[in-house]
Design a protein around this motif. Structure first.
Motif, PDB file in Angstrom:
ATOM      1  N   ARG A   1       0.733   6.361  -0.129  1.00  0.00           N
ATOM      2  CA  ARG A   1       0.009   5.256  -0.775  1.00  0.00           C
ATOM      3  C   ARG A   1      -0.436   5.649  -2.188  1.00  0.00           C
ATOM      4  NH1 ARG A   1      -3.048   4.856   3.934  1.00  0.00           N
ATOM      5  NH2 ARG A   1      -5.005   5.087   2.789  1.00  0.00           N
ATOM      6  N   ARG A   2      -0.875   6.875  -2.294  1.00  0.00           N
ATOM      7  CA  ARG A   2      -1.366   7.343  -3.598  1.00  0.00           C
ATOM      8  C   ARG A   2      -0.224   7.439  -4.615  1.00  0.00           C
ATOM      9  NH1 ARG A   2      -4.469   6.698  -6.686  1.00  0.00           N
ATOM     10  NH2 ARG A   2      -5.966   8.123  -7.615  1.00  0.00           N
ATOM     11  N   MET A   3       0.950   7.829  -4.122  1.00  0.00           N
ATOM     12  CA  MET A   3       2.117   7.889  -5.009  1.00  0.00           C
ATOM     13  C   MET A   3       2.489   6.483  -5.486  1.00  0.00           C
ATOM     14  SD  MET A   3       4.793  10.855  -3.892  1.00  0.00           S
ATOM     15  CE  MET A   3       4.492  11.133  -2.162  1.00  0.00           C
ATOM     16  N   MET A   4       2.325   5.534  -4.587  1.00  0.00           N
ATOM     17  CA  MET A   4       2.615   4.141  -4.982  1.00  0.00           C
ATOM     18  C   MET A   4       1.651   3.691  -6.073  1.00  0.00           C
ATOM     19  SD  MET A   4       3.686   2.057  -1.573  1.00  0.00           S
ATOM     20  CE  MET A   4       4.565   0.805  -2.478  1.00  0.00           C
ATOM     21  N   ASP A   5       0.369   4.047  -5.908  1.00  0.00           N
ATOM     22  CA  ASP A   5      -0.620   3.667  -6.923  1.00  0.00           C
ATOM     23  C   ASP A   5      -0.277   4.278  -8.278  1.00  0.00           C
ATOM     24  OD1 ASP A   5      -1.970   2.251  -5.021  1.00  0.00           O
ATOM     25  OD2 ASP A   5      -3.413   3.848  -4.584  1.00  0.00           O
TER      26      ASP A   5
END
Lengths: 382, 528
Positions: free
Chosen positions: A23-27
């Motif tokens: 999720r953090r990589m997506m952000d």
């Protein structure tokens, strides 16, 4: 900011917090504004989702690990727009509201909402949390005081409502497919064409809705409806996001996910915004919010940074099979008071910090099934 | 990841349409939410099916038209389509979602709504088209008129020696007002002891219907002086005619019959027949004339008609013709079955001329206002709250009742009604102008805004109506100076037409520059 995020992701990956890392990589990919990176992040998330469905116990395989390392490497090479400062976005000064029936009155309340911050509003049912939120969202007319939004003239409520998104506790029903609703919301905010496709696909993946894209209102649970609503309003890129009891329909895991997502999202370099939320999940809100406001009988009785609860002493919330007498006996040397609300014991000491209380309890052999330091929590004011 | 793989399931919808739908959704959400493209597609499908059904259904152009049933069926299906469309329409609303609105968006929205409802409305006219096509394919205008002339001529020849032809002569004197006509007629009645004379005289006012009809129905009209006409009416010699109305050079509304003008000139009037049969007194063969009538009878008689049975089996028996010709029509009909032919010819011609200029004008005007009213309601509903919209309707009904009572009590004239409407508009407009000054969404202002929106189109019409109402009062018709009256009112129709165009332009401009802003401001204001 991106360096902090990259090192966070690295830590998540090393310690097996894979969902959080993805999720953090997506952000971060979204912050980069690079289409290729966003597509890669979506692909990683999609493959991880499929792997989890196939193997819920141990979904993270070598392919995913390799792909995530590659993506992380590319994210580290990407350039990111400078994050805007945490400027004042919205200000309410002396806002009051009395309903025409006279049944409820909200006393003059003031608050400042800064970009990149979360404000949690807590309080018992029927004490004016929703009224305050609706006033701030421009839904309810105020009796006195002033609400101003940075850069907007006072009377332009249409633009205000375009920039301030309000998600009520009871989410209004929508029609048609989930995906089409997202396309629509993005398009009416000016996200059109290929960008619309990309952003909707991204949000579906980001909020775990990809598997539900073709479904309708009746076919998804209330928890997913909340996720959908958040994805929908985020596509409209609001500057202020107001959520009324967003945790009410979510399971514990989903609550944690949502709150951590909100923490990431408010710091977004693409659309740095402020979040205002109410909840009965006091500890969860306190954990996620930068500041907390407690409302009782229409009046703000506590606000982080403006009210000091330290004078009330140190407090420990405790759950134990032991009796009140046994606890009091164990803490005699600390001169602590023991209260019981029917579910938890609350131990208060004006001299000794919580660590000392726990130490004494452990020494006395009191079994502890749950404990929490609530010295600085608004729970003490309930 | 390709979104095109999963289109919503829609019956009979090709992929290209679904692709276009998705393209609109992602690029023009306001237009997409109106679903006009879907309505157009399904309307086209329905129109094709409906057209094919109407075309293959057996329908004899000579029979009484059943188009009313087909139109009702079409209207019901179209109504269901409209309801479906409204259900879909209310699902998405860019305006109420506080989306980004570009200048002109509301105007485009209004026009798109208009197009959609217009398409759903004109579907109903398909049965008229197929009926006309079938009639056109079977009979030509010239053929029907030639046959009607032939029947009237032959029948006239066969019966001319059986009764005495009578000619009724009436005089009409035009006066300036209905009151004057009433007074003069009363004097005439008193002079004749209440009994009408054989050659009667009537005082008439120009705007009386009775006067117009009498002028139109006469077989011949002679103008004696500026306000006196002599009307000649013969024993009816035209027993078969492809249309109902009468026509002569003094008909007050000749333009209303213009659709038939070309062919009508070739149809023998009673006067023509009088000249042909009585004045020219031609030689004829009774056998040949009877044979020609029978031939026409076979051509126009409906095979299944119950009236044919009555006639062919001499159900009532042949009656004898009265010497004064008073039962001439009945006699002729029983002998030659003229009513069946007359009926069939009228049916054929009414089918063939449904889309003549005058009919199309009326139909277009009806369609325009029918669609406009629906769009005005729909647009207001889309831009105000449900409560405000329905309260506006209720307020409209209450205002209409109260205004009606007020006008009845105060005995206001037509001008009074128009003035009251203008005053209402001024009040509603004044309230709407103050919307921007308010910080609260006011119910009263919302209702006033809806009324302003609904009335704007009609304001130029009301003003023109008021103007001509005054002009009629100031310049009443004077029989001794009719040219003055004609001069003053020469452009009345043109001005009413211009008022309609002006109303449309005013409404569209107002939507683009005023109503879009007012509705936007009002709807976004906080509730009380």
């Amino acid at each position: 900011m991106s360096h902090t995020a990259l090192s966070e992701i690295d830590v998540f990956l090393r310690h097996g917090d894979h969902p959080l890392a993805v999720r953090r990589m997506m952000d971060l990919a979204l912050d980069s504004k690079q289409r290729e990176l966003m597509l890669r992040a979506m692909q990683l998330s999609s493959r991880f989702r499929i792997a989890r469905n196939a193997n819920p116990v141990n979904p993270w395989n070598e392919d995913l690990a390799q792909e995530s390392r590659t993506l992380l490497h590319e994210l580290s090479k990407a350039t990111y727009p400078a994050a805007p400062g945490d400027s004042l976005l919205m200000q309410a000064h002396g806002v009051s509201k009395t309903y025409s029936s006279g049944a409820f009155s909200m006393k003059p309340t003031s608050l400042d909402l800064y970009a990149g911050q979360i404000l949690g509003v807590v309080g018992e049912n029927g004490n004016g949390k929703t009224t305050l939120l609706r006033c701030l969202a421009g839904q309810l007319a105020i009796d006195s005081g002033k609400i101003s939004f940075a850069g907007l003239p006072d009377h332009d409520f249409y633009t205000l409502k375009n920039r301030v998104a309000f998600i009520p506790q009871r989410i209004p029903r929508w029609y048609g497919r989930l995906k089409d609703n997202l396309h629509f919301s993005a398009a009416i905010s000016g996200v059109k064409g290929e960008e619309n496709d990309l952003m909707v696909g991204f949000m579906l993946e980001r909020f775990g809705l990809a598997g539900f894209a073709e479904l309708t209102w009746n076919q998804i649970s209330s928890g997913y409806r909340t996720r959908f609503e958040i994805a929908r309003v985020l596509l409209q890129q609001p500057r202020v996001l107001i959520l009324d009891e967003p945790l009410a329909n979510l399971d514990i895991h989903a609550q944690q996910t949502l709150l951590s997502d909100l923490r990431f999202l408010v710091k977004s370099a693409v659309n740095r915004m402020t979040v205002l939320l109410t909840s009965q999940q006091l500890h969860e809100v306190e954990k996620a919010a930068d500041s907390v406001m407690l409302i009782r009988q229409g009046q703000c009785i506590y606000q982080t940074g403006k009210t000091d609860v330290r004078s009330l002493g140190f407090a420990l919330e405790l759950e134990t099979p032991a009796t009140r007498e046994e606890i009091a006996q164990a803490l005699t040397v600390l001169e602590a008071q023991v209260h019981f609300n029917g579910g938890f014991f609350t131990v208060v000491s004006h001299q000794h910090p919580v660590q000392e209380m726990i130490k004494q309890l452990v020494i006395a052999g009191i079994p502890i099934s749950y404990c929490r330091d609530i010295s600085l929590s608004t729970k003490r004011l309930f | 990841m390709n979104p095109e793989h999963n289109f919503p399931k829609r019956p009979l919808a090709p992929k290209a349409l679904s692709r276009f739908d998705q393209w609109l959704l992602k690029n023009y959400p306001d237009t997409w939410s109106a679903r006009t493209h879907m309505v157009l597609y399904y309307a086209l499908l329905f129109a094709a099916a409906f057209y094919a059904i109407c075309l293959v259904m057996p329908d004899d152009p000579r029979s009484t038209s059943m188009v009313g049933l087909w139109v009702t069926a079409g209207a019901l299906i179209s109504g269901i389509g409209l309801i479906f469309w409204l259900v879909y329409l209310f699902r998405f609303n860019v305006f109420k979602r506080f989306g980004t609105l570009a200048p002109g968006d509301r105007l485009r929205n209004f026009l798109v709504f208009y197009l959609t409802i217009f398409v759903l409305t004109v579907l109903v006219y398909i049965p008229f088209v197929t009926e006309k096509q079938k009639a056109d394919a079977t009979f030509t205008d010239e053929e029907v008129i030639r046959d009607a002339n032939d029947v009237n001529y032959c029948v006239g020849l066969l019966v001319k020696n059986s009764f005495e032809l009578s000619i009724k002569i009436d005089t009409i004197i035009l006066v300036g007002s209905s009151e004057e006509a009433e007074q003069k007629n009363a004097e005439l009645r008193a002079r004749n002891d209440g009994e009408p004379r054989a050659n009667s005289t009537t005082y008439a006012w120009r705007e009386q219907n009775d006067y117009e009809w009498r002028m139109a129905e006469a077989d011949s009209v002679q103008k004696i002086d500026f306000n006196t006409y002599v009307l000649f009416t013969f024993t009816k010699l035209q027993h078969v005619a492809p249309w109902y109305s009468h026509y002569n050079e003094f008909s007050m509304e000749p333009e209303s019959h213009s659709a038939y003008d070309d062919s009508r000139k070739r149809l023998f009037t009673t006067l023509d027949l009088y000249y042909l049969i009585y004045r020219d007194n031609p030689k004829y063969s009774e056998e040949e004339a009877t044979s020609r009538i029978r031939k026409m009878n076979a051509k126009y008689r409906l095979p299944m008609s119950s009236w044919n049975y009555v006639i062919n089996h001499n159900y009532y028996g042949i009656v004898e013709i009265a010497t004064d010709g008073s039962n001439l029509s009945e006699y002729i009909n029983r002998k030659y079955d003229t009513w069946s032919m007359d009926h069939a010819m009228k049916n054929i011609m009414s089918r063939k001329h449904r889309f003549d200029t005058e009919n199309v004008k009326s139909l277009a005007l009806f369609t325009f206002y029918f669609v406009l009213c629906q769009v005005l309601l729909l647009f207001a509903f889309r831009h105000s709250t449900v409560k405000t919209f329905f309260l506006s309707i209720l307020a409209g009904i209450i205002i209409a009742i109260l205004t009606g009572l007020f006008l009845a009590v105060t005995r206001f004239h037509e001008r009074g009604i128009l003035v009251v409407l203008l005053v209402y508009y001024a009040v509603f407009l004044a309230i709407s102008v103050t919307i921007g000054m308010s910080r609260v969404r006011s119910l009263v202002k919302g209702i006033a805004l809806n009324f302003t929106f609904w009335m704007t189109y009609f304001i130029p019409l009301i003003i023109v109506g008021l103007y001509y109402s005054w002009m009629h009062k100031l310049h009443p018709y004077r029989p001794d100076a009719p040219e003055e009256y004609d001069r003053v009112f020469a452009n009345e129709d043109l001005h009413y037409a211009l008022a309609q165009y002006g109303g449309a332009a005013l409404l569209l401009i107002s939507i683009a520059f005023l109503f879009s802003r007012w509705y936007r401001t009002w709807y976004s204001q906080p509730e009380e």
